[in-house]
Design a protein around this motif. Structure first.
Motif, PDB file in Angstrom:
ATOM      1  N   ALA A   1       0.855  -1.302  -0.073  1.00 15.14           N
ATOM      2  CA  ALA A   1      -0.004  -0.054  -0.080  1.00 15.14           C
ATOM      3  C   ALA A   1       0.905   1.142  -0.024  1.00 15.14           C
ATOM      4  N   HIS A   2       2.237   1.152   0.175  1.00 16.54           N
ATOM      5  CA  HIS A   2       2.930   2.227   0.331  1.00 16.54           C
ATOM      6  C   HIS A   2       3.500   2.769  -1.129  1.00 16.54           C
ATOM      7  N   ARG A   3       3.613   4.141  -1.049  1.00 12.80           N
ATOM      8  CA  ARG A   3       3.849   4.816  -2.390  1.00 12.80           C
ATOM      9  C   ARG A   3       5.338   4.527  -2.876  1.00 12.80           C
ATOM     10  N   TRP A   4       6.454   4.471  -1.957  1.00 12.03           N
ATOM     11  CA  TRP A   4       7.844   4.022  -2.223  1.00 12.03           C
ATOM     12  C   TRP A   4       8.594   5.136  -3.111  1.00 12.03           C
ATOM     13  N   GLN A   5       8.485   6.254  -2.680  1.00 12.12           N
ATOM     14  CA  GLN A   5       8.919   7.388  -3.256  1.00 12.12           C
ATOM     15  C   GLN A   5      10.508   7.240  -3.547  1.00 12.12           C
ATOM     16  N   GLY A   6      11.023   6.337  -2.591  1.00 11.85           N
ATOM     17  CA  GLY A   6      12.702   5.930  -2.926  1.00 11.85           C
ATOM     18  C   GLY A   6      12.762   4.863  -3.760  1.00 11.85           C
ATOM     19  N   ASN A   7      11.542   4.175  -4.263  1.00  5.17           N
ATOM     20  CA  ASN A   7      11.461   2.758  -4.748  1.00  5.17           C
ATOM     21  C   ASN A   7      12.354   1.803  -4.057  1.00  5.17           C
ATOM     22  N   ALA A   8      13.159   1.056  -4.649  1.00  4.89           N
ATOM     23  CA  ALA A   8      13.446  -0.337  -4.071  1.00  4.89           C
ATOM     24  C   ALA A   8      14.849   0.329  -2.978  1.00  4.89           C
ATOM     25  N   ARG A   9      15.169   1.195  -3.068  1.00  5.55           N
ATOM     26  CA  ARG A   9      16.304   1.818  -1.966  1.00  5.55           C
ATOM     27  C   ARG A   9      15.433   2.087  -0.640  1.00  5.55           C
ATOM     28  N   GLU A  10      14.305   2.634  -0.990  1.00  7.27           N
ATOM     29  CA  GLU A  10      13.560   2.719   0.336  1.00  7.27           C
ATOM     30  C   GLU A  10      12.887   1.734   1.102  1.00  7.27           C
ATOM     31  N   LEU A  11      12.612   0.752  -0.009  1.00  7.39           N
ATOM     32  CA  LEU A  11      12.074  -0.688   0.437  1.00  7.39           C
ATOM     33  C   LEU A  11      13.380  -1.331   1.222  1.00  7.39           C
ATOM     34  N   GLY A  12      14.507  -1.281   0.740  1.00  9.68           N
ATOM     35  CA  GLY A  12      15.557  -1.971   1.330  1.00  9.68           C
ATOM     36  C   GLY A  12      15.650  -1.473   2.850  1.00  9.68           C
ATOM     37  N   ASN A  13      15.818   0.002   2.812  1.00  7.72           N
ATOM     38  CA  ASN A  13      15.800   0.499   4.024  1.00  7.72           C
ATOM     39  C   ASN A  13      14.717   0.144   5.313  1.00  7.72           C
ATOM     40  N   VAL A  14      13.679   0.164   4.814  1.00  4.80           N
ATOM     41  CA  VAL A  14      12.665  -0.215   5.696  1.00  4.80           C
ATOM     42  C   VAL A  14      12.705  -1.422   6.474  1.00  4.80           C
ATOM     43  N   LEU A  15      13.117  -2.729   5.235  1.00  3.89           N
ATOM     44  CA  LEU A  15      13.259  -4.014   5.848  1.00  3.89           C
ATOM     45  C   LEU A  15      14.495  -3.835   6.701  1.00  3.89           C
ATOM     46  N   GLN A  16      15.447  -3.318   6.318  1.00  3.28           N
ATOM     47  CA  GLN A  16      16.846  -3.654   7.353  1.00  3.28           C
ATOM     48  C   GLN A  16      16.421  -2.943   8.746  1.00  3.28           C
ATOM     49  N   ARG A  17      15.784  -1.849   8.676  1.00  3.12           N
ATOM     50  CA  ARG A  17      15.172  -1.326   9.985  1.00  3.12           C
ATOM     51  C   ARG A  17      14.141  -2.162  11.023  1.00  3.12           C
ATOM     52  N   ALA A  18      13.420  -2.982  10.003  1.00  3.01           N
ATOM     53  CA  ALA A  18      12.335  -4.038  10.818  1.00  3.01           C
ATOM     54  C   ALA A  18      12.980  -5.066  11.316  1.00  3.01           C
ATOM     55  N   LEU A  19      14.236  -5.560  10.420  1.00  3.02           N
ATOM     56  CA  LEU A  19      14.950  -6.804  10.912  1.00  3.02           C
ATOM     57  C   LEU A  19      15.670  -6.603  12.220  1.00  3.02           C
ATOM     58  N   VAL A  20      16.239  -5.077  12.475  1.00  3.39           N
ATOM     59  CA  VAL A  20      16.931  -4.871  13.588  1.00  3.39           C
ATOM     60  C   VAL A  20      15.932  -4.496  14.778  1.00  3.39           C
ATOM     61  N   LEU A  21      14.993  -3.749  14.594  1.00  7.25           N
ATOM     62  CA  LEU A  21      13.937  -3.147  15.389  1.00  7.25           C
ATOM     63  C   LEU A  21      12.898  -4.059  15.718  1.00  7.25           C
ATOM     64  N   ARG A  22      12.720  -5.159  15.229  1.00 12.25           N
ATOM     65  CA  ARG A  22      11.210  -5.788  15.692  1.00 12.25           C
ATOM     66  C   ARG A  22      11.167  -6.544  16.973  1.00 12.25           C
ATOM     67  N   ASP A  23      10.039  -6.493  17.392  1.00 10.60           N
ATOM     68  CA  ASP A  23       9.663  -6.967  18.619  1.00 10.60           C
ATOM     69  C   ASP A  23       9.688  -8.604  18.945  1.00 10.60           C
ATOM     70  N   GLY A  24       9.107  -9.312  17.835  1.00 12.03           N
ATOM     71  CA  GLY A  24       8.869 -10.457  17.663  1.00 12.03           C
ATOM     72  C   GLY A  24       9.773 -11.410  17.041  1.00 12.03           C
ATOM     73  N   GLU A  25       9.345 -12.583  16.525  1.00  8.21           N
ATOM     74  CA  GLU A  25      10.050 -13.583  15.754  1.00  8.21           C
ATOM     75  C   GLU A  25       9.802 -13.275  14.311  1.00  8.21           C
ATOM     76  N   ARG A  26       8.780 -12.391  14.121  1.00  4.10           N
ATOM     77  CA  ARG A  26       8.440 -12.215  12.593  1.00  4.10           C
ATOM     78  C   ARG A  26       8.362 -10.752  12.188  1.00  4.10           C
ATOM     79  N   ILE A  27       8.244 -10.308  10.956  1.00  4.16           N
ATOM     80  CA  ILE A  27       8.062  -8.799  10.886  1.00  4.16           C
ATOM     81  C   ILE A  27       6.608  -8.578  10.668  1.00  4.16           C
ATOM     82  N   GLU A  28       6.320  -7.749  11.786  1.00  4.91           N
ATOM     83  CA  GLU A  28       4.944  -7.405  11.782  1.00  4.91           C
ATOM     84  C   GLU A  28       4.571  -6.043  11.157  1.00  4.91           C
ATOM     85  N   ALA A  29       3.515  -5.682  10.758  1.00  3.93           N
ATOM     86  CA  ALA A  29       3.121  -4.326  10.331  1.00  3.93           C
ATOM     87  C   ALA A  29       3.540  -3.154  10.876  1.00  3.93           C
TER      88      ALA A  29
END
Length: 425
Positions: free
Chosen positions: A314-342
């Protein structure tokens, strides 16, 4: 297109996999698990068909519990287990596990058609112009063109024209003779000759000065370069793939790019659409990035939930794949559980360091009434404030901010560096 065998048992268990793989640029062949196989072929089999598998294959299993990925190791094939809720991402993961490194991640039907066209273009020796926003995968497309061409045994040289020092551009591209300018203690072949027989990728080609554009035009027309300080041209056999994150036809109309060079480059044009316009690619790119950022054999593979994937789609991704990569890396580091939640995906409030610039320089001017305010200082700070505003309005997207301001990305980078120096002062 890559070939991938899928067993009849897999097709019966998950019939949607074949369609996904075809959209992901695979030629799918339906086979019996026990049938003879071609050398180096790869198959997707059921976990119960492990007796017919090799270490190159992928075994799948439908489960009721949490999904899992066990990478290939110790002669055993990779194993993917998932339930109905995680089936969509599992399909993307299977495609990326089997994908050759030289082929970009795709999952959208339109992207698959573009890559098929690119494969045909690659087999020719024509010059290619790739246009698209920053982060849409222009260099990945250029590498794909090289690996699918007859030049694959020679070098692929990537050059970011915006990163070349303006005073050294000609020498770096075309080479120079010893003593041809101050500091030239040794001769250099230059990037054209370094790519001789292979492919030279000129990224951000709109940043080349007009004077150098004329010399590039001659190199393309005559198949030769004249090193700085030389009196005789040197033949060179190189395929040019150029890329630009601005509309090059508009640059020609504005007088910032030579029309004759534009037509010389625009033999085969490939347009890469923004990520938001190819939603099928989001899961594919996310799977490829999560595989790249994790050591599944050591720590286990972290899966995104279905809700997380919906949020990504649903996101607009103005930074395209680079922005997507940044978001996923942050989620991997900062997630609270065993999976990446919304809630682990911070897409709306993603940190943009370039926007967090102290207003101290402006305040400092106002805080010292004894020193007169000069008109040039006011104009200077107005420019900096305009840059801040443009970055805010484009969510930190440099290319979009530069277009909004009517300046090149190179100029924007200079201004941002100046702002950082002022903030640190």
């Amino acid at each position: 297109m890559s070939s991938l065998d899928v067993s009849r048992g897999v097709c019966a268990l998950v019939p949607g996999l074949q369609h996904w793989l075809e959209n992901a640029l695979y030629t799918v062949r339906i086979v019996d698990a026990q049938s003879p196989r071609e050398r180096d072929s790869r198959r997707v089999l059921l976990a119960t068909e492990i007796g017919h598998a090799t270490h190159r294959d992928i075994l799948i299993n439908l489960v009721d519990g949490k999904p899992s990925l066990v990478p290939a190791a110790n002669g055993l094939p990779a194993r993917v287990a998932f339930g109905l809720e995680d089936m969509g991402f599992a399909f993307a993961l299977i495609a990326e596990l089997a994908r050759p490194a030289s082929v970009p991640a795709v999952g959208d039907a339109a992207s698959a058609r573009l890559m098929t066209l690119a494969g045909r273009v690659a087999r020719s020796d024509a010059t290619v112009l790739i246009q698209g926003d920053t982060g849409t995968g222009k260099e990945g497309m250029a590498r794909f063109l090289h690996t699918q061409s007859g030049r694959v045994t020679h070098d692929f040289i990537a050059v970011n024209c915006a990163a070349l020092p303006e005073t050294m551009m000609e020498a770096m591209l075309f080479g120079h003779k010893k003593g041809s300018f101050t500091g030239a203690s040794n001769a250099s072949d230059g990037l054209f000759l370094a790519a001789d027989g292979g492919t030279l990728f000129l990224d951000e080609i709109a940043e080349l000065p007009l004077a150098l554009q004329a010399k590039l035009l001659r190199a393309l027309q005559e198949g030769e370069v004249l090193p700085v300080g030389a009196t005789h041209p040197v033949p060179v056999n190189v395929r040019i793939v150029a890329a630009c994150n601005r509309n090059l036809a508009d640059e020609v109309a504005a007088g910032r790019f030579r029309e004759d060079l534009y037509w010389r480059l625009n033999v085969m044009a490939l347009e890469l659409r923004p990520l938001a316009e190819r939603p099928g690619d989001i899961a594919a790119i996310a799977a490829a990035m999560l595989l790249r950022h994790q050591d599944a054999g050591k720590d286990g593979f972290v899966w995104p939930t279905a809700a997380a994937l919906d949020k990504l789609a649903a996101h607009r991704w103005q930074g395209n794949a680079r922005e997507l990569g940044n978001v996923l890396q942050r989620a991997l580091v900062l997630r609270d559980g065993e999976r990446i939640e919304a809630d682990d995906l911070h897409v709306a409030g993603a940190p943009q360091p370039l926007r967090i610039v102290s207003a101290a320089p402006v305040a400092a001017v106002a805080a010292v009434p004894a020193e007169p305010i000069r008109l040039r200082d006011v104009a200077h700070h107005s420019k900096l404030e305009a840059i801040r505003t443009a970055l805010r309005e484009t969510d930190g997207h440099r290319a979009a901010a530069a277009r909004k301001l009517g300046i090149s990305e190179r100029t924007l980078r200079y201004r941002l560096a100046e702002m950082r120096e002022l903030a640190a002062a």
